[in-house]
Design a protein around this motif. Sequence first.
Motif, PDB file in Angstrom:
ATOM      1  N   UNK A 128       0.812  -1.209   0.000  1.00  0.00           N
ATOM      2  CA  UNK A 128       0.000   0.000   0.000  1.00  0.00           C
ATOM      3  C   UNK A 128       0.843   1.255   0.000  1.00  0.00           C
ATOM      4  N   UNK A 129       0.170   2.398   0.070  1.00  0.00           N
ATOM      5  CA  UNK A 129       0.887   3.668   0.098  1.00  0.00           C
ATOM      6  C   UNK A 129       1.873   3.725   1.267  1.00  0.00           C
ATOM      7  N   UNK A 130       2.973   4.413   1.053  1.00  0.00           N
ATOM      8  CA  UNK A 130       4.036   4.638   2.037  1.00  0.00           C
ATOM      9  C   UNK A 130       4.907   3.405   2.277  1.00  0.00           C
ATOM     10  N   UNK A 131       4.844   2.432   1.377  1.00  0.00           N
ATOM     11  CA  UNK A 131       5.703   1.259   1.486  1.00  0.00           C
ATOM     12  C   UNK A 131       6.860   1.406   0.503  1.00  0.00           C
ATOM     13  N   UNK A 132       8.043   1.757   0.993  1.00  0.00           N
ATOM     14  CA  UNK A 132       9.177   1.994   0.107  1.00  0.00           C
ATOM     15  C   UNK A 132       9.892   0.727  -0.348  1.00  0.00           C
ATOM     16  N   UNK A 186       3.600   6.599  -4.753  1.00  0.00           N
ATOM     17  CA  UNK A 186       4.915   6.313  -5.310  1.00  0.00           C
ATOM     18  C   UNK A 186       5.398   7.430  -6.214  1.00  0.00           C
ATOM     19  N   UNK A 187       4.507   7.994  -6.998  1.00  0.00           N
ATOM     20  CA  UNK A 187       4.889   9.098  -7.889  1.00  0.00           C
ATOM     21  C   UNK A 187       5.298  10.330  -7.093  1.00  0.00           C
ATOM     22  N   UNK A 188       4.664  10.568  -5.975  1.00  0.00           N
ATOM     23  CA  UNK A 188       5.033  11.700  -5.116  1.00  0.00           C
ATOM     24  C   UNK A 188       6.330  11.438  -4.365  1.00  0.00           C
ATOM     25  N   UNK A 189       6.544  10.181  -3.984  1.00  0.00           N
ATOM     26  CA  UNK A 189       7.693   9.820  -3.149  1.00  0.00           C
ATOM     27  C   UNK A 189       9.007   9.850  -3.914  1.00  0.00           C
ATOM     28  N   UNK A 190       8.951   9.684  -5.215  1.00  0.00           N
ATOM     29  CA  UNK A 190      10.187   9.671  -5.990  1.00  0.00           C
ATOM     30  C   UNK A 190      10.842   8.307  -5.991  1.00  0.00           C
ATOM     31  N   UNK A 191      12.152   8.306  -6.055  1.00  0.00           N
ATOM     32  CA  UNK A 191      12.905   7.066  -6.203  1.00  0.00           C
ATOM     33  C   UNK A 191      12.721   6.146  -5.000  1.00  0.00           C
ATOM     34  N   UNK A 192      12.518   4.865  -5.293  1.00  0.00           N
ATOM     35  CA  UNK A 192      12.414   3.854  -4.256  1.00  0.00           C
ATOM     36  C   UNK A 192      13.508   2.798  -4.437  1.00  0.00           C
ATOM     37  N   UNK A 193      13.394   1.722  -3.702  1.00  0.00           N
ATOM     38  CA  UNK A 193      14.379   0.647  -3.734  1.00  0.00           C
ATOM     39  C   UNK A 193      14.529   0.083  -5.152  1.00  0.00           C
ATOM     40  N   UNK A 194      15.741  -0.207  -5.562  1.00  0.00           N
ATOM     41  CA  UNK A 194      15.943  -0.759  -6.907  1.00  0.00           C
ATOM     42  C   UNK A 194      15.240  -2.106  -7.080  1.00  0.00           C
ATOM     43  N   UNK A 195      14.628  -2.273  -8.211  1.00  0.00           N
ATOM     44  CA  UNK A 195      14.026  -3.540  -8.612  1.00  0.00           C
ATOM     45  C   UNK A 195      14.565  -3.848 -10.007  1.00  0.00           C
ATOM     46  N   UNK A 196      13.875  -4.649 -10.756  1.00  0.00           N
ATOM     47  CA  UNK A 196      14.322  -4.994 -12.097  1.00  0.00           C
ATOM     48  C   UNK A 196      14.416  -3.726 -12.953  1.00  0.00           C
ATOM     49  N   UNK A 197      15.600  -3.470 -13.477  1.00  0.00           N
ATOM     50  CA  UNK A 197      15.781  -2.279 -14.313  1.00  0.00           C
ATOM     51  C   UNK A 197      15.088  -2.485 -15.654  1.00  0.00           C
ATOM     52  N   UNK A 198      14.689  -1.398 -16.285  1.00  0.00           N
ATOM     53  CA  UNK A 198      14.040  -1.481 -17.596  1.00  0.00           C
ATOM     54  C   UNK A 198      15.021  -2.040 -18.625  1.00  0.00           C
ATOM     55  N   UNK A 199      16.314  -1.736 -18.469  1.00  0.00           N
ATOM     56  CA  UNK A 199      17.326  -2.243 -19.391  1.00  0.00           C
ATOM     57  C   UNK A 199      17.448  -3.758 -19.295  1.00  0.00           C
ATOM     58  N   UNK A 200      17.511  -4.265 -18.073  1.00  0.00           N
ATOM     59  CA  UNK A 200      17.620  -5.712 -17.892  1.00  0.00           C
ATOM     60  C   UNK A 200      16.341  -6.398 -18.365  1.00  0.00           C
TER      61      UNK A 200
END
Length: 183
Positions: free
Chosen positions: A19-23, A163-177
Amino acid sequence: VLEVFGERGAAVRAGLIVGPYDPTERFTYWARRLAEGGDVLAPGSPDAPVQFIDVRDLGAWLVRLAETGPGGVFNATGPKKLLTFGEALGRIGDAVDGDARLVWMDEQRVLDAGVQPWMELPLWIPRGQGYDGMQRTDISRALAAGLTFRPLEETARDTLAWSREAGEQRPTLSREKEAEILA
């Protein structure tokens, strides 16, 4: 807890809390990625079960449980009825107005590409990794004690907005990969 409080005590084992606020990006990833659209890597089988609970539903139920009971041991995750990975991703995509096309890929192929289950590609737990029961938790006692769930679509929309307001979060699968694997 149960020794000290007896029948009034409650022990709650929560599943994946979203949910919201889960980074942690363990659910947020899918709302963001499906909203972006295009071809989206979907690992494993669309028929695989998934379970998670909106933090707001869990929190409200925990307060009610503390105030009025009953006591006991509960598994608190959701939804009420079986939810498949394919249905979950489809409903999330619809909720966030994405034009994504899910590209389902064999689990072993995704693993061979070096993708980390659960963390790099959230909600995905490959079969045969020792966690097969994790997405099949019996929640009947919690349901009988009043646990309820908001629509998945609401969780997806609210999570994406945060999430859009929070900005960058923990790295996940990159779009490149992801693009390399899809190619």
